[in-house]
Design a protein around this motif. Structure first.
Motif, mmCIF file in Angstrom:
data_model
loop_
_atom_site.group_PDB
_atom_site.id
_atom_site.type_symbol
_atom_site.label_atom_id
_atom_site.label_comp_id
_atom_site.label_asym_id
_atom_site.label_seq_id
_atom_site.Cartn_x
_atom_site.Cartn_y
_atom_site.Cartn_z
ATOM 1 N N ASP A 253 0.954 -1.197 -0.019
ATOM 2 C CA ASP A 253 -0.143 -0.119 -0.014
ATOM 3 C C ASP A 253 0.867 1.152 -0.089
ATOM 4 O O ASP A 253 0.430 2.346 -0.619
ATOM 5 C CB ASP A 253 -0.963 -0.140 1.179
ATOM 6 N N THR A 254 2.154 1.222 0.603
ATOM 7 C CA THR A 254 2.993 2.315 0.371
ATOM 8 C C THR A 254 3.241 2.612 -0.983
ATOM 9 O O THR A 254 3.300 3.610 -1.525
ATOM 10 C CB THR A 254 4.143 1.904 1.258
ATOM 11 N N CYS A 255 3.598 1.421 -1.616
ATOM 12 C CA CYS A 255 3.912 1.770 -2.972
ATOM 13 C C CYS A 255 2.648 2.276 -3.943
ATOM 14 O O CYS A 255 3.125 3.015 -4.823
ATOM 15 C CB CYS A 255 4.309 0.149 -3.842
ATOM 16 N N GLU A 256 1.884 1.848 -3.574
ATOM 17 C CA GLU A 256 0.630 2.422 -4.238
ATOM 18 C C GLU A 256 0.279 3.833 -3.984
ATOM 19 O O GLU A 256 0.232 4.746 -4.907
ATOM 20 C CB GLU A 256 -0.782 1.667 -3.869
ATOM 21 N N ASP A 257 0.402 4.191 -2.889
ATOM 22 C CA ASP A 257 0.518 5.649 -2.358
ATOM 23 C C ASP A 257 1.397 6.646 -3.214
ATOM 24 O O ASP A 257 1.207 7.646 -3.599
ATOM 25 C CB ASP A 257 0.621 5.773 -0.687
ATOM 26 N N ILE A 258 2.617 6.018 -3.179
ATOM 27 C CA ILE A 258 3.850 6.679 -3.938
ATOM 28 C C ILE A 258 3.509 6.873 -5.632
ATOM 29 O O ILE A 258 3.519 7.799 -6.211
ATOM 30 C CB ILE A 258 5.192 6.222 -3.903
ATOM 31 N N ALA A 259 2.875 5.744 -6.000
ATOM 32 C CA ALA A 259 2.457 5.585 -7.610
ATOM 33 C C ALA A 259 1.289 6.700 -7.586
ATOM 34 O O ALA A 259 1.491 7.384 -8.927
ATOM 35 C CB ALA A 259 2.230 4.225 -7.790
ATOM 36 N N ASP A 260 0.415 6.906 -6.868
ATOM 37 C CA ASP A 260 -0.579 7.734 -6.832
ATOM 38 C C ASP A 260 0.024 9.015 -7.106
ATOM 39 O O ASP A 260 -0.388 10.087 -7.664
ATOM 40 C CB ASP A 260 -1.865 7.606 -5.593
ATOM 41 N N LEU A 261 1.080 9.645 -6.159
ATOM 42 C CA LEU A 261 1.861 10.803 -6.267
ATOM 43 C C LEU A 261 2.486 11.029 -7.606
ATOM 44 O O LEU A 261 2.179 12.127 -8.102
ATOM 45 C CB LEU A 261 2.755 10.828 -5.084
ATOM 46 N N LEU A 262 2.887 10.121 -8.098
ATOM 47 C CA LEU A 262 3.600 10.254 -9.414
ATOM 48 C C LEU A 262 2.598 10.079 -10.630
ATOM 49 O O LEU A 262 2.725 11.009 -11.431
ATOM 50 C CB LEU A 262 4.498 9.090 -9.592
ATOM 51 N N LEU A 263 1.597 9.191 -10.672
ATOM 52 C CA LEU A 263 0.826 8.986 -11.787
ATOM 53 C C LEU A 263 -0.649 9.599 -11.488
ATOM 54 O O LEU A 263 -1.447 9.442 -12.593
ATOM 55 C CB LEU A 263 0.720 7.399 -11.888
ATOM 56 N N GLY A 264 -1.115 9.979 -10.456
ATOM 57 C CA GLY A 264 -2.399 10.351 -10.304
ATOM 58 C C GLY A 264 -3.209 9.073 -10.132
ATOM 59 O O GLY A 264 -2.783 8.121 -9.846
ATOM 60 N N LYS A 265 -4.380 9.611 -9.358
ATOM 61 C CA LYS A 265 -5.132 8.501 -8.870
ATOM 62 C C LYS A 265 -5.922 7.410 -10.074
ATOM 63 O O LYS A 265 -6.388 8.003 -11.113
ATOM 64 C CB LYS A 265 -6.692 8.886 -8.156
ATOM 65 N N ALA A 266 -5.459 6.370 -9.818
ATOM 66 C CA ALA A 266 -5.578 5.347 -11.050
ATOM 67 C C ALA A 266 -5.554 3.910 -10.481
ATOM 68 O O ALA A 266 -5.158 3.609 -9.273
ATOM 69 C CB ALA A 266 -4.756 5.393 -12.412
ATOM 70 N N THR A 267 -6.075 2.834 -11.031
ATOM 71 C CA THR A 267 -6.068 1.608 -11.024
ATOM 72 C C THR A 267 -4.311 1.320 -10.994
ATOM 73 O O THR A 267 -3.826 1.170 -12.015
ATOM 74 C CB THR A 267 -6.465 0.717 -11.641
ATOM 75 N N ILE A 268 -3.478 0.860 -9.719
ATOM 76 C CA ILE A 268 -2.141 0.728 -9.696
ATOM 77 C C ILE A 268 -1.770 -0.698 -9.829
ATOM 78 O O ILE A 268 -0.680 -0.989 -10.412
ATOM 79 C CB ILE A 268 -1.537 1.381 -8.400
ATOM 80 N N VAL A 269 -2.438 -1.486 -9.056
ATOM 81 C CA VAL A 269 -2.276 -2.841 -9.120
ATOM 82 C C VAL A 269 -3.548 -3.725 -9.532
ATOM 83 O O VAL A 269 -4.677 -3.446 -9.064
ATOM 84 C CB VAL A 269 -1.925 -3.231 -7.775
ATOM 85 N N THR A 270 -3.356 -4.681 -10.238
ATOM 86 C CA THR A 270 -4.473 -5.607 -10.761
ATOM 87 C C THR A 270 -3.844 -7.074 -10.761
ATOM 88 O O THR A 270 -2.825 -7.312 -11.304
ATOM 89 C CB THR A 270 -4.968 -5.353 -12.218
ATOM 90 N N THR A 271 -4.854 -7.975 -10.088
ATOM 91 C CA THR A 271 -4.413 -9.310 -10.251
ATOM 92 C C THR A 271 -5.718 -9.981 -10.914
ATOM 93 O O THR A 271 -6.793 -9.713 -10.865
ATOM 94 C CB THR A 271 -4.345 -9.884 -8.933
#
Length: 271
Positions: A253-271
């Motif tokens: 979830d920390t990686c997701e939060d950082i990705a949101d800061l860089l990429l904007g709110k979006a689907t970051i992880v999909t399984t």
């Protein structure tokens, strides 16, 4: 519950059956759906053999042993058979230590280590400004002994426990390093400290470039990353370098939060 990575980022937390432990891993392939409640011939054969081997140990094994160690060994061996370094059974005690690792605070020498392909305990990275870093231990070094006791990759957790301890107490590490093709061995006497992991290192580079190094992804990393990013912007950074070298992973979830800061709110992880 937070999702964790062992040495990679995209892992799902699953509860292991039977022993109160945990495994980390995920499967990107689609497997045929099977009714797990229906025992197969293989299930019956495995249970029969387990009972036979357990009785043989109980009647014929020469030395004393703990039955609970046999049970843990069964669970660990099951996942070891996958030959997947990211699928592993954790006892409750091991899982608790994993939680401590991701909190960003612990008492020890300040090393991130893993089991290398050569089955030796390998330094992923020393944590900046810790006793291990000040002692000169580097990424790629091999920890051969801790306080005179030899450990290999399969003893990773035992060696980790041995290196941790009360602050201001000493521990001696035997370290191997390859220099110009030759293996050299040295000894380092290190005084344990409370380790507060600063996982974000930032600085300005020439040409208005902001540099951000993430040493791991723990509970505080996303917050510290955002603060460092904004501070670099105030200093005039227009472009950024994100350095993830020697980063062993951490909280998803920390990686997701950082990705949101860089990429904007979006689907970051999909399984």
């Amino acid at each position: 519950m937070k999702k964790l990575g062992k040495t990679i980022l995209l892992l799902l937390l699953l509860v292991a059956v039977g022993g109160g432990g945990f495994i980390l891993g995920h499967n990107m392939e689609t497997a045929p759906v099977q009714d797990a409640s229906e025992p197969t011939d293989a299930d019956e054969r495995i249970m029969k053999n387990l009972d036979l081997y357990r009785k043989t140990i109980k009647s014929d094994y020469l030395f004393s042993y703990k039955p609970e160690d046999l049970e843990t060994g069964i669970y660990k061996g099951l996942f070891s058979g996958l030959k997947d370094p990211y699928s592993e059974y954790y006892t409750p005690e091991e899982y608790q230590r994993l939680m401590e690792d991701t909190s960003g605070k612990f008492a020890g020498v300040g090393l991130v280590i893993t089991a290398g392909e050569d089955n030796l305990i390998t330094v992923v990275s020393p944590i900046a400004n810790t006793p291990a870093a000040r002692a000169g231990i580097k990424a790629g070094d091999k920890i051969i002994e801790v306080d005179g006791v030899t450990y290999t990759g399969q003893d990773l957790q035992e060696a980790t426990d041995k290196m941790r301890g009360d602050p201001q107490t000493p521990v001696e590490l035997t370290v191997q390093r390859v220099i110009q093709g030759k293996t050299q061995t040295s000894h380092a006497r290190i005084i344990r400290e409370m380790i507060k992991v600063d996982t974000v290192i930032s600085k300005m580079l020439p040409d208005d470039i902001g540099y951000l190094q993430l040493t791991s992804f723990d509970e505080e990393t996303a917050t510290d990353f955002e603060k460092a990013w904004k501070e670099l912007e105030k200093q005039g950074a227009k472009r950024f370098v994100l350095d993830l070298r020697n980063n062993p992973g951490g909280l998803l979830d920390t990686c997701e939060d950082i990705a949101d800061l860089l990429l904007g709110k979006a689907t970051i992880v999909t399984t």
